[in-house]
Design an enzyme around this catalytic site. Sequence first.
Site, PDB file in Angstrom:
ATOM      1  N   SER A 180       6.967   0.001   2.932  1.00  0.00           N
ATOM      2  CA  SER A 180       7.647   1.219   3.383  1.00  0.00           C
ATOM      3  C   SER A 180       8.988   0.907   4.012  1.00  0.00           C
ATOM      4  CB  SER A 180       6.828   1.925   4.463  1.00  0.00           C
ATOM      5  OG  SER A 180       5.569   2.232   4.004  1.00  0.00           O
ATOM      6  N   PHE A 225       0.850  -1.198   0.000  1.00  0.00           N
ATOM      7  CA  PHE A 225       0.000   0.000   0.000  1.00  0.00           C
ATOM      8  C   PHE A 225       0.879   1.239   0.000  1.00  0.00           C
ATOM      9  CE2 PHE A 225      -2.586  -3.291   2.026  1.00  0.00           C
ATOM     10  CZ  PHE A 225      -3.606  -3.328   1.097  1.00  0.00           C
ATOM     11  N   CYS A 226       2.043   1.114   0.612  1.00  0.00           N
ATOM     12  CA  CYS A 226       2.937   2.254   0.751  1.00  0.00           C
ATOM     13  C   CYS A 226       4.354   1.731   0.572  1.00  0.00           C
ATOM     14  CB  CYS A 226       2.737   2.859   2.131  1.00  0.00           C
ATOM     15  SG  CYS A 226       3.721   4.297   2.446  1.00  0.00           S
ATOM     16  N   PRO A 227       5.118   2.092  -0.420  1.00  0.00           N
ATOM     17  CA  PRO A 227       4.838   3.135  -1.414  1.00  0.00           C
ATOM     18  C   PRO A 227       3.833   2.745  -2.497  1.00  0.00           C
ATOM     19  CG  PRO A 227       6.969   2.134  -1.866  1.00  0.00           C
ATOM     20  CD  PRO A 227       6.479   1.538  -0.586  1.00  0.00           C
TER      21      PRO A 227
END
Lengths: 81, 379
Positions: free
Chosen positions: B291, A17-19
Amino acid sequence: MVSPVQITKEIDARGSFCPGPLMELIRNIKTAQVGDVIAVLSGDPGSVKDIPAWVEKAKHEFLGIEDVEGEVKRFIVRKAH
Amino acid sequence: MKQILVLGGGTGGTLVANLLAKKLKDEAKITLVSASSRHLYQPGWLYVPFGWQDPRGLSRSLKSLLNKRVQLEIGRVSHLDPHAQSVTLESGHTLHYDYLVVATGSRVTPEDVPGLAEGAHHFYTEEAAWKLHAALEEFNGGKIVVGVGGLPHKCPVAPLEFTFLLDEYLTRKGIRQQTEITYTYPINRVFSIESVAEMAEPLLKERGINIETFFNLESVDPEKKLAISMEGSELPYDLLVMIPPHRGAKFLEGSPIADAQGWVYTDRHTLQVKDFPNIYALGDTTNLPISKAGSTAHFEAPVIAEHIAAAIQGRPVDPKHATYNGKVTCFLEAGYEKASILAFDYDTPPKPPTPSWLYHYEKMAFNKAYWYLVPTGVI
Ligand SMILES: Cc1cc2nc3c(=O)[nH]c(=O)nc-3n(C[C@H](O)[C@H](O)[C@H](O)COP(=O)(O)OP(=O)(O)OC[C@H]3O[C@@H](n4cnc5c(N)ncnc54)[C@H](O)[C@@H]3O)c2cc1C
């Protein structure tokens, strides 16, 4: 179904989802060779809209989308320049 | 006795070494190798450019954070031979291992983008954050461009946070009216996660910040003061703040366990390295599509400690810590003492709440409590 192409590199961006899958694609395109075919696996429904939109904007070549399983799809892109 | 070698004394390496020491006591020899004798709290660098944080308060002696059973060796790894199970340091010293944990983080490589090192500022090292502080102190108005200068980069929310804090800083300084701020982002919205973009975009607009999406930095012209994108746009600037692209540690570039940029081939659930089951990786150095954040390393560490401890003790892995589920949490500073929080894993996207003072103060408290809670494994 997309006509068979030789995939140079496949990125497994499921659960990203992130990045996010598009950011994974951009970073891999940058280090690839012109002509390389990059595939990204994404389970994010937003990718259907986001990935082709960026590929068009950045003037690479969008080769197609394949269903993998459930929500997961494979997006295939050729680095054009 | 089995030898465990942990490479890197940042968030991931320090925590894994301490967790292993607690689980194994004297059943194994644990050595941590780090290029620096200091443990750095990088999230604090976000505040340094504004003069709101002294960088000297953001590092501590690594030794003081390590369990007494962990041997510390200061030195930079220059070579890894996964077949011979050995690691060589720049000094020439070679260490052997039975189990290896790679936690050497990421490094910024502005040299990967033409003109970036000469033309742009950033705040992703202590030194760069100090320099940006000096530049902002001297700044009296003009055009500031802030954005992502390359991928991947750690802490994906930091450019957005910096932009919000910059608006607050310039307002407090009384020069916001004379300054045009432009925020750039590589894709078609202001942040990769749609729900976060939906929250952040109106805030940027409310504060009069220009938005330039589909902007992948290709080069910087420091003479003409232009930031040029792959998509064909050119942005003039007086002050440019661009997060440089990152790579893994140099010794990993092209090594048998990593790709050409030094990202280690890591299993998303067990954190084992491809083809080498006695090697694990965590934190920024993995090639996982998630992330690069301290919280990622924090939630990954117990999985690795449990796998290695179980193997050495000849017992099955405790199912509670058998796999990593992609958990990450990040605060997002929105300026004016408000923040939001993003929490997600492989299966659940984040639902960031509207920024409030509550999360801002939680982040401030965490910044102080980090030293006692995270590297030591208290939480
Ligand atoms: C401005 C900024 C803000 C951030 N904000 C947040 C935040 O709010 N929340 C969050 O979760 N994360 C945040 N981060 C990200 C976070 O700091 C990193 O993701 C985290 O530190 C990664 O941990 P790590 O253990 O993988 O690497 P690091 O903590 O970077 O540690 C790497 C270690 O390896 C050592 N090393 C490197 N190369 C070698 C070598 N060749 N030989 C021996 N040792 C070596 C280094 O000396 C260091 O000790 C932020 C980062 C920045 C820059």
